[in-house]
Design a protein around this motif. Structure first.
Motif, PDB file in Angstrom:
ATOM      1  N   VAL A  92       0.858  -1.194   0.000  1.00 60.47           N
ATOM      2  CA  VAL A  92       0.000   0.000   0.000  1.00 60.47           C
ATOM      3  C   VAL A  92       0.891   1.240   0.000  1.00 60.47           C
ATOM      4  O   VAL A  92       1.705   1.421   0.914  1.00 60.47           O
ATOM      5  CB  VAL A  92      -0.925   0.026   1.227  1.00 60.47           C
ATOM      6  N   TYR A  93       0.756   2.060  -1.015  1.00 59.16           N
ATOM      7  CA  TYR A  93       1.601   3.253  -1.184  1.00 59.16           C
ATOM      8  C   TYR A  93       0.747   4.487  -0.901  1.00 59.16           C
ATOM      9  O   TYR A  93      -0.008   4.957  -1.753  1.00 59.16           O
ATOM     10  CB  TYR A  93       2.158   3.292  -2.609  1.00 59.16           C
ATOM     11  N   ARG A  94       0.874   4.997   0.312  1.00 60.86           N
ATOM     12  CA  ARG A  94       0.077   6.141   0.760  1.00 60.86           C
ATOM     13  C   ARG A  94       0.728   7.446   0.310  1.00 60.86           C
ATOM     14  O   ARG A  94       1.949   7.598   0.381  1.00 60.86           O
ATOM     15  CB  ARG A  94       0.004   6.118   2.298  1.00 60.86           C
ATOM     16  N   MET A  95      -0.077   8.381  -0.140  1.00 60.36           N
ATOM     17  CA  MET A  95       0.435   9.732  -0.404  1.00 60.36           C
ATOM     18  C   MET A  95       0.573  10.430   0.953  1.00 60.36           C
ATOM     19  O   MET A  95      -0.364  10.418   1.761  1.00 60.36           O
ATOM     20  CB  MET A  95      -0.531  10.520  -1.290  1.00 60.36           C
ATOM     21  N   ALA A  96       1.740  11.042   1.186  1.00 57.70           N
ATOM     22  CA  ALA A  96       2.011  11.600   2.518  1.00 57.70           C
ATOM     23  C   ALA A  96       1.380  12.979   2.665  1.00 57.70           C
ATOM     24  O   ALA A  96       2.037  14.022   2.556  1.00 57.70           O
ATOM     25  CB  ALA A  96       3.522  11.671   2.752  1.00 57.70           C
ATOM     26  N   GLY A  97       0.098  12.990   2.934  1.00 58.19           N
ATOM     27  CA  GLY A  97      -0.644  14.248   3.042  1.00 58.19           C
ATOM     28  C   GLY A  97      -0.161  15.143   4.161  1.00 58.19           C
ATOM     29  O   GLY A  97      -0.449  16.336   4.180  1.00 58.19           O
ATOM     30  N   GLU A  98       0.595  14.550   5.085  1.00 58.02           N
ATOM     31  CA  GLU A  98       1.040  15.346   6.235  1.00 58.02           C
ATOM     32  C   GLU A  98       2.305  16.145   5.944  1.00 58.02           C
ATOM     33  O   GLU A  98       2.703  17.006   6.715  1.00 58.02           O
ATOM     34  CB  GLU A  98       1.264  14.423   7.433  1.00 58.02           C
ATOM     35  N   LEU A  99       2.961  15.842   4.802  1.00 55.80           N
ATOM     36  CA  LEU A  99       4.226  16.513   4.464  1.00 55.80           C
ATOM     37  C   LEU A  99       3.980  17.763   3.624  1.00 55.80           C
ATOM     38  O   LEU A  99       2.925  17.904   3.017  1.00 55.80           O
ATOM     39  CB  LEU A  99       5.130  15.541   3.689  1.00 55.80           C
ATOM     40  N   PRO A 100       4.982  18.646   3.514  1.00 60.09           N
ATOM     41  CA  PRO A 100       4.864  19.769   2.578  1.00 60.09           C
ATOM     42  C   PRO A 100       4.595  19.242   1.164  1.00 60.09           C
ATOM     43  O   PRO A 100       5.125  18.192   0.776  1.00 60.09           O
ATOM     44  CB  PRO A 100       6.236  20.443   2.667  1.00 60.09           C
ATOM     45  N   GLY A 101       3.790  19.987   0.399  1.00 60.25           N
ATOM     46  CA  GLY A 101       3.295  19.484  -0.880  1.00 60.25           C
ATOM     47  C   GLY A 101       4.354  19.022  -1.849  1.00 60.25           C
ATOM     48  O   GLY A 101       4.295  17.901  -2.370  1.00 60.25           O
ATOM     49  N   GLU A 102       5.365  19.873  -2.066  1.00 60.12           N
ATOM     50  CA  GLU A 102       6.387  19.513  -3.063  1.00 60.12           C
ATOM     51  C   GLU A 102       7.137  18.247  -2.639  1.00 60.12           C
ATOM     52  O   GLU A 102       7.422  17.366  -3.444  1.00 60.12           O
ATOM     53  CB  GLU A 102       7.384  20.673  -3.229  1.00 60.12           C
ATOM     54  N   GLU A 103       7.437  18.170  -1.337  1.00 59.96           N
ATOM     55  CA  GLU A 103       8.178  17.006  -0.820  1.00 59.96           C
ATOM     56  C   GLU A 103       7.339  15.733  -0.982  1.00 59.96           C
ATOM     57  O   GLU A 103       7.813  14.686  -1.427  1.00 59.96           O
ATOM     58  CB  GLU A 103       8.527  17.233   0.653  1.00 59.96           C
ATOM     59  N   ALA A 104       6.063  15.833  -0.655  1.00 59.08           N
ATOM     60  CA  ALA A 104       5.182  14.660  -0.753  1.00 59.08           C
ATOM     61  C   ALA A 104       5.020  14.232  -2.211  1.00 59.08           C
ATOM     62  O   ALA A 104       5.059  13.038  -2.532  1.00 59.08           O
ATOM     63  CB  ALA A 104       3.831  14.992  -0.148  1.00 59.08           C
ATOM     64  N   ALA A 105       4.889  15.202  -3.109  1.00 59.04           N
ATOM     65  CA  ALA A 105       4.694  14.884  -4.534  1.00 59.04           C
ATOM     66  C   ALA A 105       5.931  14.205  -5.102  1.00 59.04           C
ATOM     67  O   ALA A 105       5.849  13.165  -5.764  1.00 59.04           O
ATOM     68  CB  ALA A 105       4.380  16.162  -5.319  1.00 59.04           C
ATOM     69  N   ALA A 106       7.110  14.748  -4.777  1.00 57.18           N
ATOM     70  CA  ALA A 106       8.354  14.157  -5.299  1.00 57.18           C
ATOM     71  C   ALA A 106       8.562  12.749  -4.738  1.00 57.18           C
ATOM     72  O   ALA A 106       8.942  11.817  -5.451  1.00 57.18           O
ATOM     73  CB  ALA A 106       9.536  15.051  -4.928  1.00 57.18           C
ATOM     74  N   GLY A 107       8.248  12.579  -3.472  1.00 58.61           N
ATOM     75  CA  GLY A 107       8.414  11.271  -2.848  1.00 58.61           C
ATOM     76  C   GLY A 107       7.504  10.226  -3.467  1.00 58.61           C
ATOM     77  O   GLY A 107       7.894   9.086  -3.703  1.00 58.61           O
ATOM     78  N   TYR A 108       6.274  10.648  -3.783  1.00 58.95           N
ATOM     79  CA  TYR A 108       5.325   9.685  -4.372  1.00 58.95           C
ATOM     80  C   TYR A 108       5.710   9.330  -5.794  1.00 58.95           C
ATOM     81  O   TYR A 108       5.591   8.177  -6.219  1.00 58.95           O
ATOM     82  CB  TYR A 108       3.894  10.247  -4.314  1.00 58.95           C
ATOM     83  N   ALA A 109       6.215  10.315  -6.524  1.00 61.81           N
ATOM     84  CA  ALA A 109       6.660  10.047  -7.899  1.00 61.81           C
ATOM     85  C   ALA A 109       7.808   9.031  -7.873  1.00 61.81           C
ATOM     86  O   ALA A 109       7.860   8.100  -8.681  1.00 61.81           O
ATOM     87  CB  ALA A 109       7.099  11.342  -8.571  1.00 61.81           C
ATOM     88  N   ARG A 110       8.689   9.168  -6.897  1.00 57.41           N
ATOM     89  CA  ARG A 110       9.803   8.207  -6.776  1.00 57.41           C
ATOM     90  C   ARG A 110       9.268   6.809  -6.446  1.00 57.41           C
ATOM     91  O   ARG A 110       9.686   5.809  -7.026  1.00 57.41           O
ATOM     92  CB  ARG A 110      10.775   8.661  -5.674  1.00 57.41           C
ATOM     93  N   ALA A 111       8.316   6.758  -5.532  1.00 61.59           N
ATOM     94  CA  ALA A 111       7.756   5.457  -5.136  1.00 61.59           C
ATOM     95  C   ALA A 111       7.107   4.769  -6.326  1.00 61.59           C
ATOM     96  O   ALA A 111       7.294   3.565  -6.567  1.00 61.59           O
ATOM     97  CB  ALA A 111       6.737   5.647  -4.015  1.00 61.59           C
ATOM     98  N   LEU A 112       6.373   5.533  -7.125  1.00 62.79           N
ATOM     99  CA  LEU A 112       5.727   4.960  -8.321  1.00 62.79           C
ATOM    100  C   LEU A 112       6.787   4.438  -9.292  1.00 62.79           C
ATOM    101  O   LEU A 112       6.700   3.312  -9.793  1.00 62.79           O
ATOM    102  CB  LEU A 112       4.870   6.025  -9.009  1.00 62.79           C
TER     103      LEU A 112
END
Ligand code: 6PG
Length: 252
Positions: free
Chosen positions: A104-124
């Motif tokens: 399960v790959y959760r989007m980190a809604g608790e993090l700053p937006g840019e950081e969360a977006a970059a992290g999720y793109a890497r996970a994908l």
């Protein structure tokens, strides 16, 4: 792009129809690619589907141990917040099904937006194959489940917002138009990712969606800019619009 429109009587029938198609997509993906990657929709419509899938171990034929769960979008709140799509999915699907937590790959809604977006793109990029198309390199999901707002938005791609026209990034942080509720900033997959998918299934219910659906699926004036949900047209994938009768009332 293959497009199919299916109208059923009510939201309960919509969930049953979607569950059968989810199981079929899962089986097809595992046979073809050894794994099933799915991005889940948020909001309220899909909750009944998720509960169905979680009942008694879920629909037969779903290889949950081969299933990778992603999110199409997320509100920028902690995962235990009432507005969190992750929390809704955890309570309806994850709590009842044997999906390994590591899948399960959760989007980190608790993090700053840019950081969360970059992290999720890497996970994908690390979890699933990428496809190179004319404009970039995008993860190829087996299935994307999407809802549609009354305004024709999908995921968190809203009319008039820059995220809708993003062509390079896989995941972006976005604000929401003033009329949107909850009035919470979001994270969202971008159109190139939605359009790289093998299959997209829209779940749309309720009379409030009828006008936007008619604009998208009816004979809209070609001069009008398509609404966000109307721009989901996977280049080599299939799109299925699952509608209840109330949402479909404006269609011929
Ligand atoms: C969200 C969803 C959003 C949703 C539509 C429809 O985070 O809210 O991703 O795109 O699918 O707003 O929502 P309903 O299913 O609640 O009508």
């Amino acid at each position: 792009m293959a497009r199919e429109v299916v109208v059923v009587s009510d939201p309960a029938a919509l969930a049953r129809e979607a569950a059968g198609r989810f199981a079929a997509a899962a089986a097809e993906s595992v046979v073809a690619r050894g794994r099933f990657s799915v991005a889940l929709a948020g909001g309220s419509t899909p909750a009944t589907l998720y509960r169905l899938l979680a009942q008694n171990g879920g629909y037969e034929g779903i290889a949950w141990d081969r299933t990778l769960v992603f999110f199409g979008d997320e509100r920028r709140v902690p995962p235990d917040h009432p507005d969190s799509n992750y929390r809704m999915v955890a309570e309806t699907l994850l709590a009842g099904s044997p999906i390994p937590p590591a899948n399960v790959y959760r989007m980190a809604g608790e993090l700053p937006g840019e950081e969360a977006a970059a992290g999720y793109a890497r996970a994908l990029a690390q979890a699933i194959p990428m496809s190179r198309d004319a404009t970039g390199n995008f993860p190829v999901l087996d299935l994307v489940l999407l809802g549609m707002g009354d305004d024709g938005h999908t995921a968190s791609l809203f009319p008039g917002m820059p995220a809708l026209d993003e062509e390079q990034q896989v995941v972006v942080a976005t604000e929401v138009p003033a009329y949107v509720r909850p009035a919470v900033a979001r994270l969202t997959l971008t159109l190139p990712v939605l359009n790289a998918a093998h299959r997209v299934i829209f779940l749309v219910a309720g009379a409030a969606k009828a006008a936007s659906l008619a604009a998208i699926l009816g004979n809209a004036d070609p001069g009008t800019a398509p609404l966000p949900a109307g721009r989901v047209r996977p280049s080599s994938g299939a799109v299925t619009w699952l509608l209840d009768a109330a949402a479909a009332q404006g269609l011929k």
